[in-house]
Design an enzyme around this catalytic site. Structure first.
Site, PDB file in Angstrom:
ATOM      1  N   ALA A  17       0.829  -1.205   0.000  1.00 53.27           N
ATOM      2  CA  ALA A  17       0.000   0.000   0.000  1.00 53.27           C
ATOM      3  C   ALA A  17       0.861   1.251   0.000  1.00 53.27           C
ATOM      4  CB  ALA A  17      -0.928  -0.016   1.212  1.00 53.27           C
ATOM      5  N   GLU A 115      -7.909 -20.790  -3.370  1.00 54.10           N
ATOM      6  CA  GLU A 115      -7.647 -20.791  -1.935  1.00 54.10           C
ATOM      7  C   GLU A 115      -8.954 -20.919  -1.167  1.00 54.10           C
ATOM      8  OE1 GLU A 115      -3.478 -18.260  -1.858  1.00 54.10           O
ATOM      9  OE2 GLU A 115      -5.301 -17.302  -1.123  1.00 54.10           O
ATOM     10  N   HIS A 231      -3.630 -17.507  10.689  1.00 52.62           N
ATOM     11  CA  HIS A 231      -3.486 -18.357   9.508  1.00 52.62           C
ATOM     12  C   HIS A 231      -3.399 -19.807   9.981  1.00 52.62           C
ATOM     13  CE1 HIS A 231      -2.109 -20.062   5.759  1.00 52.62           C
ATOM     14  NE2 HIS A 231      -2.308 -18.895   5.170  1.00 52.62           N
ATOM     15  N   ARG A 277     -10.546 -19.388   6.765  1.00 58.27           N
ATOM     16  CA  ARG A 277      -9.398 -19.503   7.651  1.00 58.27           C
ATOM     17  C   ARG A 277      -9.794 -19.636   9.121  1.00 58.27           C
ATOM     18  NH1 ARG A 277      -5.039 -15.233   4.959  1.00 58.27           N
ATOM     19  NH2 ARG A 277      -4.493 -16.598   3.220  1.00 58.27           N
ATOM     20  N   HIS A 334      -1.743 -13.683  11.941  1.00 56.91           N
ATOM     21  CA  HIS A 334      -1.389 -13.420  10.541  1.00 56.91           C
ATOM     22  C   HIS A 334      -1.850 -12.069  10.028  1.00 56.91           C
ATOM     23  CE1 HIS A 334      -0.340 -14.453   6.427  1.00 56.91           C
ATOM     24  NE2 HIS A 334      -1.588 -14.285   6.023  1.00 56.91           N
ATOM     25  N   ARG A 369     -11.038 -12.086   6.903  1.00 57.66           N
ATOM     26  CA  ARG A 369     -10.568 -11.763   5.560  1.00 57.66           C
ATOM     27  C   ARG A 369     -10.559 -12.984   4.654  1.00 57.66           C
ATOM     28  NH1 ARG A 369      -5.655 -12.112   2.974  1.00 57.66           N
ATOM     29  NH2 ARG A 369      -4.472 -12.608   4.853  1.00 57.66           N
TER      30      ARG A 369
END
Length: 522
Positions: A17, A115, A231, A277, A334, A369
């Site tokens: 970013a 994923e 994670h 996750r 994570h 997320r």
């Protein structure tokens, strides 16, 4: 004497970013990019999976939107999600135009991986599992040759400066330990997350949540700090950070097994090894609490070393060959879904202060997320922030002595004491980890307050460390339900009354709530 640096824009942080925004803002003025380590040493450089983008014939942004909203479990901002996923293809093209060499098929189209919680193959990657490193290297090359970007490496930012309620700069110490004051018409926090608050993490050293603490001390609002993503599959070693074993490995066909050689994920969710996750991390945690270590079986993946060279090298360092051996894994801190409250352009509650990427709570991730949406957020927010930042009027300012002793500032360390850091990491892992309850959260809060009361009141890394940890604990105590990455053993169900955001900072002494519009995933 203070060294005073004037720029049009000050960006703090050098992940995807911060680097992207530096390049974009350099077209409009002089940029000072400040990072407390080396420019290449960020969480973004450690990212393996890739960037989520709907590029295939059987995919589109609406499906990406549905997957993101479902995973966010009621706390995503629908308009933000729609705008970010709609700009994903443009973000990928931007990287290609800069020269990032994505992994492509023979016809030149990007190869797409899959994923957890994605309904389609949509993960764009580079260098196999070296996506982050490849992107950061390319961005850094452009940055270092740009005369309108002044790079300040190994420079610690201790405090944001406010004038008439507006953020007009920051103070810190440069690589030689000399006090420095940055002044600009906008300050942008791109400081990443807080994984190093935990004993086990995949985050780069120094990722202790200082951006959140800086914003909090400046009076900014923070949102949803309870949502820390663990994670599911870090490589179980004795290193810090733990090497990541990308979710893409399971997307290629690897499966989780326990010490008895049994697959177990189908007991926890219909999507088994490719569940979101939060579900996979808690399932592994449950197996380990029952005394069963957990492994990833990737022996069925052909040419593992070619597809996942980084992971293969990490395994080799501990004497394992993924093509023949099971890979020992463990959940690790994570990613931070919460952060500094911002809109999709990075605008915060403090005028002239912006936050982008993981430092921000933009509403993209909600309570959990979706894999590979993080690099996407950093890229898209950088592009969206430009117009809001360059439209600001110039600011007139005069240097004023800060409210604390210059002599004390000169003596201030730029990192917390190793002893305190270890104590905080142990406390957060045991009391504010994958599974939480009110008793342990209250004990953690009391301990953090006790430690903080023993510190001098001025800025510094130890104040920031404890402030960031306290923000997580306070929000976790307030949210008396289980949702996404936040699981309370004493409140194991999701409650409709808590389909709302936690808010801290500004005029709030503790935690407040703000409503969130119900997001449809149909």
């Amino acid at each position: 004497m203070w060294q005073v640096i004037e720029a049009d824009y000050v960006i703090i942080g050098s992940g995807i970013a911060g680097l992207t925004l530096s390049l974009l803002l350099s077209r409009h003025g002089q940029v000072a990019l400040v990072t407390k380590g080396a420019v290449r040493h960020s969480n973004s450089s450690l990212a393996q999976g890739g960037i989520a983008a709907a590029l295939s014939a059987d995919d589109d942004a609406s499906l990406h939107r549905v997957d993101t909203l479902r995973t966010g479990q009621g706390l995503c901002e629908t308009e933000t999600v729609q705008s970010f996923v709609s700009q994903a293809a443009d973000a990928v093209r931007f990287l290609q135009q800069l020269g990032v060499k994505l992994d492509c098929a023979a016809d030149g189209t990007p190869q797409l991986g899959k994923e957890g919680a994605h309904s389609r193959n949509r993960i764009v990657h580079a260098g196999g599992d070296a996506t982050g490193r490849t992107i950061i290297q390319t961005l850094t090359q452009h940055l270092c040759s740009n005369p309108r970007i002044d790079l300040w490496e190994n420079t610690y930012v201790a405090e944001l400066l406010l004038e008439n309620g507006e953020c007009t700069g920051a103070i810190g110490k440069d690589s030689d330990g000399n006090p420095v004051c940055f002044r600009a018409k906008a300050v942008i926090l791109a400081t990443g997350g807080l994984g190093q608050l935990y004993k086990y993490t995949t985050n780069a050293a120094g990722t202790t949540g200082e951006g959140y603490a800086l914003a909090y001390r400046a009076g900014a609002l923070l949102r949803d700090m309870e949502f820390v993503q663990f994670h599911p599959t870090a490589l179980r070693t004795h290193s810090n950070p733990l090497p990541l074993v990308s979710e893409a490995v399971r997307g290629e066909g690897a499966v989780l097994v326990n010490a008895n050689g049994e697959r177990f994920m189908h007991f926890y969710h219909d999507w088994a090894d490719l569940a979101s996750r939060d579900i996979v991390a808690r399932a592994i945690f449950s197996e380990m609490q029952a005394g069963r270590d957990v492994f990833l079986d990737a022996r069925s993946i052909p040419q593992f070393a070619r597809r996942f060279p980084t992971i293969h090298a990490s395994c080799q360092k501990i004497g394992l060959d993924p093509s023949a051996d099971l890979i020992p894994v463990v959940p690790a801190a994570h990613y931070t879904m919460g952060g500094i409250l911002s809109d999709s352009r990075g605008v915060t509650s403090v005028p002239r202060l912006f936050a982008i990427g993981e430092a921000a709570s933009s509403g993209f991730h909600g309570a959990n997320r979706l894999a590979s949406n993080s690099l996407l957020e950093g890229l898209v927010m950088a592009h969206r922030a430009v117009e809001a930042i360059v439209s600001l009027r110039p600011v007139r300012w005069r240097f004023r002595t800060p409210d604390f002793s210059y002599a004390d500032f000169v003596k201030m360390n730029t990192s917390p004491s190793p002893t305190l850091l270890r104590q905080v990491q142990e406390l957060m892992w045991t009391h504010v980890g994958i599974v939480r309850d009110g008793l342990r959260l209250n004990r953690a809060l009391q301990q953090l307050r006790s430690w903080q009361a023993q510190l001098p009141p001025g800025p510094g890394p130890e104040q920031n460390l404890l402030t960031a940890a306290r923000l997580v604990v306070q929000a976790a105590l307030w949210r008396r339900e289980s949702r996404g990455a936040h699981f309370r053993a004493d409140y194991p169900e999701t409650a409709a009354a808590f389909q709302t955001h936690s808010i801290q900072g500004g005029t709030y002494e503790s935690v407040a709530r703000t409503p969130v519009a119900s997001a449809s995933v149909d």
